[in-house]
Design a protein around this motif. Structure first.
Motif, PDB file in Angstrom:
ATOM      1  N   UNK A  32     -11.194   4.065 -18.787  1.00  0.00           N
ATOM      2  CA  UNK A  32      -9.818   3.812 -19.265  1.00  0.00           C
ATOM      3  C   UNK A  32      -9.218   2.646 -18.463  1.00  0.00           C
ATOM      4  N   UNK A  33      -9.649   1.411 -18.752  1.00  0.00           N
ATOM      5  CA  UNK A  33      -9.179   0.280 -17.938  1.00  0.00           C
ATOM      6  C   UNK A  33      -7.674   0.057 -18.020  1.00  0.00           C
ATOM      7  N   UNK A  34      -7.048   0.579 -19.062  1.00  0.00           N
ATOM      8  CA  UNK A  34      -5.588   0.385 -19.209  1.00  0.00           C
ATOM      9  C   UNK A  34      -4.795   1.228 -18.210  1.00  0.00           C
ATOM     10  N   UNK A  35      -5.429   2.243 -17.627  1.00  0.00           N
ATOM     11  CA  UNK A  35      -4.690   3.120 -16.703  1.00  0.00           C
ATOM     12  C   UNK A  35      -4.830   2.622 -15.263  1.00  0.00           C
ATOM     13  N   UNK A  36      -3.769   2.756 -14.495  1.00  0.00           N
ATOM     14  CA  UNK A  36      -3.881   2.512 -13.045  1.00  0.00           C
ATOM     15  C   UNK A  36      -4.333   3.806 -12.401  1.00  0.00           C
ATOM     16  N   UNK A  37      -5.039   3.686 -11.279  1.00  0.00           N
ATOM     17  CA  UNK A  37      -5.537   4.902 -10.645  1.00  0.00           C
ATOM     18  C   UNK A  37      -4.959   5.034  -9.241  1.00  0.00           C
ATOM     19  N   UNK A  38      -4.456   6.210  -8.990  1.00  0.00           N
ATOM     20  CA  UNK A  38      -3.951   6.546  -7.664  1.00  0.00           C
ATOM     21  C   UNK A  38      -4.880   7.638  -7.133  1.00  0.00           C
ATOM     22  N   UNK A  39      -5.906   7.232  -6.345  1.00  0.00           N
ATOM     23  CA  UNK A  39      -6.863   8.265  -5.933  1.00  0.00           C
ATOM     24  C   UNK A  39      -6.282   9.178  -4.865  1.00  0.00           C
ATOM     25  N   UNK A  40      -6.564  10.426  -4.989  1.00  0.00           N
ATOM     26  CA  UNK A  40      -6.145  11.419  -4.001  1.00  0.00           C
ATOM     27  C   UNK A  40      -7.055  11.289  -2.771  1.00  0.00           C
ATOM     28  N   UNK A  41      -6.627  11.907  -1.669  1.00  0.00           N
ATOM     29  CA  UNK A  41      -7.511  11.895  -0.496  1.00  0.00           C
ATOM     30  C   UNK A  41      -8.705  12.814  -0.702  1.00  0.00           C
ATOM     31  N   UNK A  42      -8.521  13.839  -1.528  1.00  0.00           N
ATOM     32  CA  UNK A  42      -9.605  14.794  -1.761  1.00  0.00           C
ATOM     33  C   UNK A  42     -10.692  14.169  -2.610  1.00  0.00           C
ATOM     34  N   UNK A  43     -11.945  14.504  -2.283  1.00  0.00           N
ATOM     35  CA  UNK A  43     -13.056  13.980  -3.075  1.00  0.00           C
ATOM     36  C   UNK A  43     -13.181  14.675  -4.406  1.00  0.00           C
TER      37      UNK A  43
ATOM     38  N   UNK B 193      -5.517  10.761 -20.378  1.00  0.00           N
ATOM     39  CA  UNK B 193      -5.098   9.373 -20.131  1.00  0.00           C
ATOM     40  C   UNK B 193      -5.132   8.562 -21.422  1.00  0.00           C
ATOM     41  N   UNK B 194      -6.237   8.664 -22.139  1.00  0.00           N
ATOM     42  CA  UNK B 194      -6.357   7.875 -23.372  1.00  0.00           C
ATOM     43  C   UNK B 194      -5.286   8.280 -24.377  1.00  0.00           C
ATOM     44  N   UNK B 195      -5.047   9.579 -24.464  1.00  0.00           N
ATOM     45  CA  UNK B 195      -4.049  10.061 -25.428  1.00  0.00           C
ATOM     46  C   UNK B 195      -2.658   9.559 -25.052  1.00  0.00           C
ATOM     47  N   UNK B 196      -2.356   9.568 -23.749  1.00  0.00           N
ATOM     48  CA  UNK B 196      -1.035   9.092 -23.308  1.00  0.00           C
ATOM     49  C   UNK B 196      -0.860   7.625 -23.700  1.00  0.00           C
ATOM     50  N   UNK B 197      -1.911   6.841 -23.498  1.00  0.00           N
ATOM     51  CA  UNK B 197      -1.817   5.410 -23.819  1.00  0.00           C
ATOM     52  C   UNK B 197      -1.681   5.193 -25.318  1.00  0.00           C
ATOM     53  N   UNK B 198      -2.492   5.862 -26.095  1.00  0.00           N
ATOM     54  CA  UNK B 198      -2.427   5.715 -27.556  1.00  0.00           C
ATOM     55  C   UNK B 198      -1.080   6.196 -28.116  1.00  0.00           C
ATOM     56  N   UNK B 199      -0.421   7.063 -27.381  1.00  0.00           N
ATOM     57  CA  UNK B 199       0.881   7.552 -27.854  1.00  0.00           C
ATOM     58  C   UNK B 199       1.994   6.568 -27.496  1.00  0.00           C
ATOM     59  N   UNK B 200       1.643   5.575 -26.695  1.00  0.00           N
ATOM     60  CA  UNK B 200       2.581   4.472 -26.545  1.00  0.00           C
ATOM     61  C   UNK B 200       3.283   4.306 -25.206  1.00  0.00           C
ATOM     62  N   UNK B 201       2.844   5.015 -24.172  1.00  0.00           N
ATOM     63  CA  UNK B 201       3.507   4.835 -22.878  1.00  0.00           C
ATOM     64  C   UNK B 201       3.285   3.403 -22.383  1.00  0.00           C
ATOM     65  N   UNK B 202       4.293   2.845 -21.706  1.00  0.00           N
ATOM     66  CA  UNK B 202       4.184   1.470 -21.216  1.00  0.00           C
ATOM     67  C   UNK B 202       3.185   1.342 -20.089  1.00  0.00           C
ATOM     68  N   UNK B 203       3.331   2.197 -19.076  1.00  0.00           N
ATOM     69  CA  UNK B 203       2.464   2.135 -17.898  1.00  0.00           C
ATOM     70  C   UNK B 203       2.011   3.537 -17.526  1.00  0.00           C
ATOM     71  N   UNK B 204       0.720   3.656 -17.331  1.00  0.00           N
ATOM     72  CA  UNK B 204       0.179   4.971 -17.004  1.00  0.00           C
ATOM     73  C   UNK B 204      -0.554   4.932 -15.661  1.00  0.00           C
ATOM     74  N   UNK B 205      -0.193   5.865 -14.808  1.00  0.00           N
ATOM     75  CA  UNK B 205      -0.917   6.016 -13.543  1.00  0.00           C
ATOM     76  C   UNK B 205      -1.595   7.372 -13.532  1.00  0.00           C
ATOM     77  N   UNK B 206      -2.880   7.351 -13.175  1.00  0.00           N
ATOM     78  CA  UNK B 206      -3.630   8.606 -13.112  1.00  0.00           C
ATOM     79  C   UNK B 206      -3.856   8.964 -11.655  1.00  0.00           C
ATOM     80  N   UNK B 207      -3.312  10.113 -11.264  1.00  0.00           N
ATOM     81  CA  UNK B 207      -3.525  10.624  -9.913  1.00  0.00           C
ATOM     82  C   UNK B 207      -4.691  11.604  -9.998  1.00  0.00           C
ATOM     83  N   UNK B 208      -5.844  11.186  -9.456  1.00  0.00           N
ATOM     84  CA  UNK B 208      -7.068  11.976  -9.627  1.00  0.00           C
ATOM     85  C   UNK B 208      -7.836  12.071  -8.306  1.00  0.00           C
ATOM     86  N   UNK B 209      -8.705  13.062  -8.162  1.00  0.00           N
ATOM     87  CA  UNK B 209      -9.532  13.096  -6.955  1.00  0.00           C
ATOM     88  C   UNK B 209     -10.502  11.910  -6.924  1.00  0.00           C
ATOM     89  N   UNK B 210     -10.956  11.580  -5.721  1.00  0.00           N
ATOM     90  CA  UNK B 210     -11.778  10.361  -5.543  1.00  0.00           C
ATOM     91  C   UNK B 210     -13.011  10.321  -6.440  1.00  0.00           C
TER      92      UNK B 210
END
Ligand SMILES: NC(=O)C1=CN([C@@H]2O[C@H](COP(=O)(O)OP(=O)(O)OC[C@H]3O[C@@H](n4cnc5c(N)ncnc54)[C@H](OP(=O)(O)O)[C@@H]3O)[C@@H](O)[C@H]2O)[C@H](O)CC1
Ligand SMILES: [K+]
Length: 498
Positions: free
Chosen positions: A291-302, A264-281
């Motif tokens: 990584x406050x700059x990233x949005x989080x899309x939590x999965x249903x899985x823990x 996530x940090x590398x993607x942001x430092x490389x210059x992406x406008x908006x980053x969403x991280x799809x991660x387990x809960x």
């Protein structure tokens, strides 16, 4: 920059000689001057120099270099291995030019193999690109003595005994600390198996004609600063965050959230406008706080990914770092690559899943980027017996599956479906540590989201990643460097290339 086999380099020599025009002896003189220039900037005349020549043109270079160093007040001892009377014409001319200047010690029998005293710099000019068979006999005796002497060896053009374009089976090969090669890099330099026969290598320009180089077709290239610079996209004045792409990264599992964070940090430092991280809960709090700059899309899985969301609004998708290989994760990977329908980046466990479920290869969008390290690539493509065979497998895998393969390692190689391979020239051994691969995945995904075509996202990402590693190493040194340091230096890497 093109990488060419010895035969094509000979064509370029011949073309230059004919069309510049320049006599071949003068081209040799120019090559020797270029070598000498490199040598004198690295080693002062306080060093004693021993030059060991064969009797082909590599040996001719050696004679000319000996003369030039002598002129510059280096103390030079000179040897030529003469098993027969035959020698190249330009060797003979240089032999004449040395008359009255330096004595050439002839090595014609084992008794004449020099005892290399310590503290010399040894210049290796026995064989160059004209090596035609394994080294044996007297030549082998000399090479062994050179290697055992403990002296610093500098090879002219290529280490004697090393084949430029194919696997070298014999271990009777000079082990130089430096190779100074003429204008065009040799394929052998990019093979990890040859590292002790190459050392640190440098290319010096000897003025071969550019049009001759252009005429020679090649599938192999070296990624250089100039190339990457010309591909970098500029930022528009009226840009907003949406302009620089929306990336989705599916990463992480219990105990492996670090991979997701680095990515996530590398993607942001490389210059992406908006980053969403799809991660387990289990990773929700970690990601939101680290990584406050990233949005989080939590999965249903823990603990691991079990599904995927709406991917249609994303410009790029990266999947794999730290995801594990749980059954539900396998299913969601299988489905999401098809749902996404555009080239994506797949790394780490994503690749291991593909190796176990090869049917996924058939549904991957064209030009999807796979970023295996050698073990992951072996799981995908099978074993190889040497690095040249590995290269063949890499080319075949990329073209058969219509994917881009980024095979990580020293000189990371990027194989395109067209059969072309780009070898990276940036980076250092300090980067061989946990997490640097996750950083690369984040960077390439980020570049894809910013509108780079997959081929360019891979090339720019790999090169930039290496530059960030080189800049980090200047501060931390190679041993103490960690993946997070790389991320900190991505902005500087951009500045450095621009
Ligand atoms: N554009 C350039 O890069 C330029 C390069 N130059 C230099 O030229 C050499 C290549 O020179 P060449 O004469 O073609 O080849 P070598 O010097 O490497 O050696 C050829 C002779 O060695 C014999 N040989 C080959 N292998 C063995 C072996 N295992 N044991 C014994 N002898 C061997 C070979 O014999 P053959 O039977 O095969 O004919 C030759 O007699 C390049 O590397 C540069 O250093 C120019 O100076 C400028 C332009
Ligand atoms: K050599």
């Amino acid at each position: 920059m093109k990488i060419l086999p010895a035969g094509q380099i000979r064509n370029i020599d011949a073309y230059t000689i004919k069309n510049e025009p320049i006599r071949s002896i003068d081209l040799m003189e120019r090559a020797a001057k270029a070598f000498t220039r490199w040598f004198t900037t690295r080693f002062s005349p306080k060093y004693q120099v021993t030059v060991i020549c064969g009797t082909g043109n590599n040996g001719g270079d050696g004679l000319a270099v000996a003369r030039m160093l002598n002129e510059k007040n280096y103390k030079v001892s000179l040897y030529a291995i003469k098993k027969s009377a035959s020698a190249s014409d330009d060797f003979k001319i240089n032999e004449k030019r040395l008359e009255g200047l330096i004595h050439i010690n002839k090595i014609t029998s084992p008794g004449e193999v020099p005892e290399f005293s310590t503290g010399h710099i040894v210049i290796d000019a026995i064989f160059g690109s004209g090596l035609s068979r394994d080294v044996e006999g007297l030549y082998a005796d000399v090479i062994r003595a050179m290697n055992n002497s403990g002296n610093t060896i500098v090879s002219i053009d290529i280490a004697s005994g090393l084949f430029a374009d194919r696997h070298t089976f014999s271990d009777i090969v000079v082990k130089p600390e430096f190779t100074v090669s003429f204008q065009i890099p040799k394929l052998a330099f990019f093979m990890p198996e040859n590292s002790r026969y190459v050392g640190d290598w440098y290319i010096v320009d000897i003025g071969l004609m550019q049009e001759a180089i252009e005429k020679e077709a090649s599938d192999y290239f070296m990624l250089t600063d100039g190339f990457v610079k010309s591909e970098l996209k500029k930022r528009e004045k009226f840009a907003h965050k949406g302009t620089h792409g929306r990336a989705l990264v599916m990463a992480g599992s219990y105990g492996k959230m670090g991979a997701a964070v680095l990515c996530a940090k590398a993607a942001l430092r490389t210059g992406v406008g908006l980053l969403t991280m799809n991660i387990p809960r289990c990773g929700y709090n970690i990601m939101q706080s680290v990584v406050p700059e990233a949005m989080v899309l939590p999965d249903e899985g823990d603990h691991f990914l079990t599904s995927y969301g709406d991917v249609s609004k994303f410009d790029a998708l990266g999947i794999g770092p730290g995801i594990g290989q749980e059954q539900e994760t396998v299913y969601s990977l299988m489905q999401v690559v098809q749902a996404f329908g555009k080239p994506l980046v797949i790394d780490a466990d994503g690749l291991n899943i593909i190796a176990q479920h090869r049917e996924i290869l058939e549904v991957l969008p064209s030009k999807t980027i796979l970023t295996p390290h050698p073990k992951e690539f072996e799981r995908l493509a099978g074993k190889w017996s040497d690095d040249f065979e590995r290269l063949e497998k890499l080319v075949a895998f990329a073209s058969e599956n219509d994917v881009i393969v980024v095979l990580k390692g020293a000189h990371t190689s990027i194989a395109l479906p067209t059969g072309e391979v780009y070898f990276n020239s940036s980076g250092n051994p300090g980067m061989a540590s946990g997490g640097t691969g996750d950083v690369l995945t984040g960077m390439i995904t980020s570049l894809l989201a910013q509108g780079y075509l997959p081929e360019y996202a891979a090339k720019v990402g790999v090169y930039l990643h290496g530059v960030a590693g080189d800049l980090a190493a200047e501060v931390t040194g190679q041993i103490g460097m960690i993946a997070s340091d790389l991320i900190d230096f991505i902005p500087d890497a951009y500045q450095n290339i621009r």
